[in-house]
Write a protein that holds these residues in place. Sequence first.
Motif, PDB file in Angstrom:
ATOM      1  N   THR A 616       0.818  -1.213   0.000  1.00  0.00           N
ATOM      2  CA  THR A 616       0.000   0.000   0.000  1.00  0.00           C
ATOM      3  C   THR A 616       0.848   1.257   0.000  1.00  0.00           C
ATOM      4  O   THR A 616       0.514   2.259  -0.643  1.00  0.00           O
ATOM      5  CB  THR A 616      -0.930   0.017   1.231  1.00  0.00           C
ATOM      6  N   VAL A 617       1.987   1.217   0.719  1.00  0.00           N
ATOM      7  CA  VAL A 617       2.789   2.432   0.905  1.00  0.00           C
ATOM      8  C   VAL A 617       4.192   2.272   0.320  1.00  0.00           C
ATOM      9  O   VAL A 617       5.085   3.054   0.646  1.00  0.00           O
ATOM     10  CB  VAL A 617       2.886   2.798   2.404  1.00  0.00           C
ATOM     11  N   LYS A 618       4.398   1.253  -0.513  1.00  0.00           N
ATOM     12  CA  LYS A 618       5.725   1.021  -1.068  1.00  0.00           C
ATOM     13  C   LYS A 618       6.189   2.246  -1.847  1.00  0.00           C
ATOM     14  O   LYS A 618       5.446   2.817  -2.643  1.00  0.00           O
ATOM     15  CB  LYS A 618       5.698  -0.199  -1.984  1.00  0.00           C
ATOM     16  N   GLY A 619       7.413   2.648  -1.599  1.00  0.00           N
ATOM     17  CA  GLY A 619       7.941   3.854  -2.225  1.00  0.00           C
ATOM     18  C   GLY A 619       7.676   5.103  -1.411  1.00  0.00           C
ATOM     19  O   GLY A 619       8.163   6.188  -1.743  1.00  0.00           O
ATOM     20  N   PHE A 621       7.771   7.560   2.114  1.00  0.00           N
ATOM     21  CA  PHE A 621       8.909   8.025   2.920  1.00  0.00           C
ATOM     22  C   PHE A 621       9.285   7.029   4.020  1.00  0.00           C
ATOM     23  O   PHE A 621      10.472   6.763   4.247  1.00  0.00           O
ATOM     24  CB  PHE A 621       8.584   9.397   3.540  1.00  0.00           C
ATOM     25  N   ALA A 622       8.296   6.475   4.718  1.00  0.00           N
ATOM     26  CA  ALA A 622       8.583   5.548   5.810  1.00  0.00           C
ATOM     27  C   ALA A 622       9.253   4.285   5.280  1.00  0.00           C
ATOM     28  O   ALA A 622      10.211   3.766   5.876  1.00  0.00           O
ATOM     29  CB  ALA A 622       7.295   5.201   6.558  1.00  0.00           C
ATOM     30  N   PHE A 623       8.746   3.779   4.153  1.00  0.00           N
ATOM     31  CA  PHE A 623       9.337   2.575   3.551  1.00  0.00           C
ATOM     32  C   PHE A 623      10.793   2.828   3.164  1.00  0.00           C
ATOM     33  O   PHE A 623      11.686   2.014   3.438  1.00  0.00           O
ATOM     34  CB  PHE A 623       8.522   2.146   2.332  1.00  0.00           C
ATOM     35  N   ASN A 624      11.052   3.951   2.527  1.00  0.00           N
ATOM     36  CA  ASN A 624      12.417   4.289   2.102  1.00  0.00           C
ATOM     37  C   ASN A 624      13.347   4.486   3.297  1.00  0.00           C
ATOM     38  O   ASN A 624      14.540   4.136   3.232  1.00  0.00           O
ATOM     39  CB  ASN A 624      12.398   5.560   1.248  1.00  0.00           C
ATOM     40  N   GLU A 625      12.818   5.044   4.385  1.00  0.00           N
ATOM     41  CA  GLU A 625      13.622   5.272   5.587  1.00  0.00           C
ATOM     42  C   GLU A 625      14.066   3.951   6.218  1.00  0.00           C
ATOM     43  O   GLU A 625      15.181   3.834   6.714  1.00  0.00           O
ATOM     44  CB  GLU A 625      12.852   6.108   6.605  1.00  0.00           C
ATOM     45  N   ILE A 626      13.189   2.968   6.197  1.00  0.00           N
ATOM     46  CA  ILE A 626      13.564   1.662   6.754  1.00  0.00           C
ATOM     47  C   ILE A 626      14.758   1.099   5.988  1.00  0.00           C
ATOM     48  O   ILE A 626      15.734   0.598   6.581  1.00  0.00           O
ATOM     49  CB  ILE A 626      12.366   0.685   6.703  1.00  0.00           C
ATOM     50  N   GLN A 627      14.707   1.208   4.674  1.00  0.00           N
ATOM     51  CA  GLN A 627      15.810   0.705   3.867  1.00  0.00           C
ATOM     52  C   GLN A 627      17.098   1.485   4.136  1.00  0.00           C
ATOM     53  O   GLN A 627      18.187   0.910   4.276  1.00  0.00           O
ATOM     54  CB  GLN A 627      15.457   0.804   2.367  1.00  0.00           C
TER      55      GLN A 627
END
Length: 670
Positions: A616-619, A621-627
Amino acid sequence: MGFWQHLAVSYDKNADALKKTYPLSTTSISNNNDIIAVILIDGDGNFVGYDKIEKKKKPTRKDPGNPLVNITIPTSEESLKRTSTSIIPYPMFDQYGYFKGLPGKYPRNLSVLSNHLNFIQDHEKKIKKSKKSSTYYKLWKNYKNRVEKLKRSWEKLETYLEQLESFAKSSFATEQVKAIYKYISKRKVATDLKDMKLKDNVNVVFQVEIPGNQQTKVWEEDTFFSAWHQYYFSVKNSLKSLDYITGKKEPAATFHPKKISSVSANAKLISGNDKTNYTFRGKFSEPSEAVSIGYNASQKAHQFLRYLINDRGCGCGEQVILSFTIGSMEKLLAPPIEDESILAVLKGSSVKTESDIQIDLRAETGFDYADALRSSLGGFGHSQALKQHAKTAVIALDAVSDKSGRLSITFYRELDRNEYLERVADWHSSIKWHQKFWEKVDEKYVPYIGAPSVDKIIEAVYGKPRGGKDESYTKIKKAARERLLRCVFDGAFLPKDYVVAAIRRAANPLAIKRNGKFDRNGYEQIASTVCALVRKDFKQRNEEDYKLSIELDRTGRDYLYGRLLGAADKLEEYALYKKDNPRVVTAAIRHMQAFVQRPFRTWQTIHGCLNPYIQTVKGGFAFNEIQAVMNQFTTGDYEKDTPLNGSYLIGYYHERAYIDSLVKAAAEKK
């Protein structure tokens, strides 16, 4: 004696301002527990009528209630120490039991009444010895008790009149005093007030209507109180000893005042020398040989302390904390323990570092009140009204309970004025973090950067009281306030047990509830406070300083794991929002307690819980921060499964705030 000297000198320097509200040789009564009866008389002592001040009552929707009314009354040392068994009248205003005397059918001579009582007592003994019916004996005993009460009423009135007569016939007496004496001498109070049906313990005051004198309420006449003090001091003037405050030969205070603080009414700071309780015996043969304080000095010191407590005391149970500039009544100083937002200090200041418009604009992103406070306090330090090196005192007073006879000075520091201001500013600067306060006028939360209040710190460490009068919590809170005072003014480190307890509490967010459900806003308040404590603790003990916003180049394991937790929390929170799911408990919140103890193992669980939301939220800000955060771990740190220290919470807070800022910046570009 510095403490007492400073109080007495401060009273002298501000006598003109204090003589009306805090006159010497006085105490106070109030309508807190019952009405206050007001007797109206004319200048010749003739009864005019009566009135009353209603008992204090809290307002309700249907009833506006009645406010608390405090009335200053003259007192003597002897009357201040009276008990329920002693007959020592106050000089002018007193309880109804001291005025009512005897009904007309009873004798006016004490010897006649005493003989009558002796007769009753003799017959009571004979009846008891003859073992007649218990009913007959009880009748005699009840009759004796009634006569004893009548005798006591007679003694109260006559003792009161004898004392008042001496004052009324002295050169110090005012017209009001003479009028009151004339009226009481008629012994008609009970008759005049019979319709009021007063209890003996109801306080009675006088209102004297003298032609040409607009002010008829005696208790508001400063000349009346001044007259009493001068008269009473002249009576004591023959008994002089060394006053340890002034260093002069002065009439000594035998009994010192109580009612210094409204929350510990009976408690005294200085005990009297006697042969039963707080005794002088052992080293001395007479009480005058022990340390003595002059009556005038004692009165001035106690009255100025009363003023300070009422004017600026910060109370908790029976404890009061305050500060004052020695010799001054000004209230420009920031309080030693600030239990409201720093904004209240700035609003009360004539020195502004930012205009109100700038403050309103910057409040959206968090105005740094700690910095503004330092600049503002700098202005206080150069007041033209005071000498450059004026002294400031910080005081904490406490009693065991409101019924205790002892009041103690538990904390006392004297500092140069500028040093005081510097330490207050240092405290707010060194422990500052992102906070929110509730703006009552606008009815909204306003973000700011500053020190958490003492109440917030205590709540973060111990939680909230159980409701009602939680005496055990009050005891804990009083001790905590004193420990934090030492952190502010002695430079003591934050108590390690406080920091550890607060970190442990922040690691259990599900315990923060409102109406039985997880309270996200309440938890954020706790987390902000704990971040402030952790930041200060690291700076004091490890000389490591954490910034107030995210540190993208910081690679400490604890901090990075905290950032992971914050990013996971924001990712799920945003996904739930997009699905219109009202649930507020994320996996990060639910597993935080376990995560702090076993971060590597628990992160696998939390990350697994995120899988349904990642698409749902891939890409985002939160997803990118985890990476990004995963790539910052030093080799071997990520796999360690030892408990995290408090810096994880700073990482958690920073990451959530950072993602919010990225979202906001992206929205502004559209």
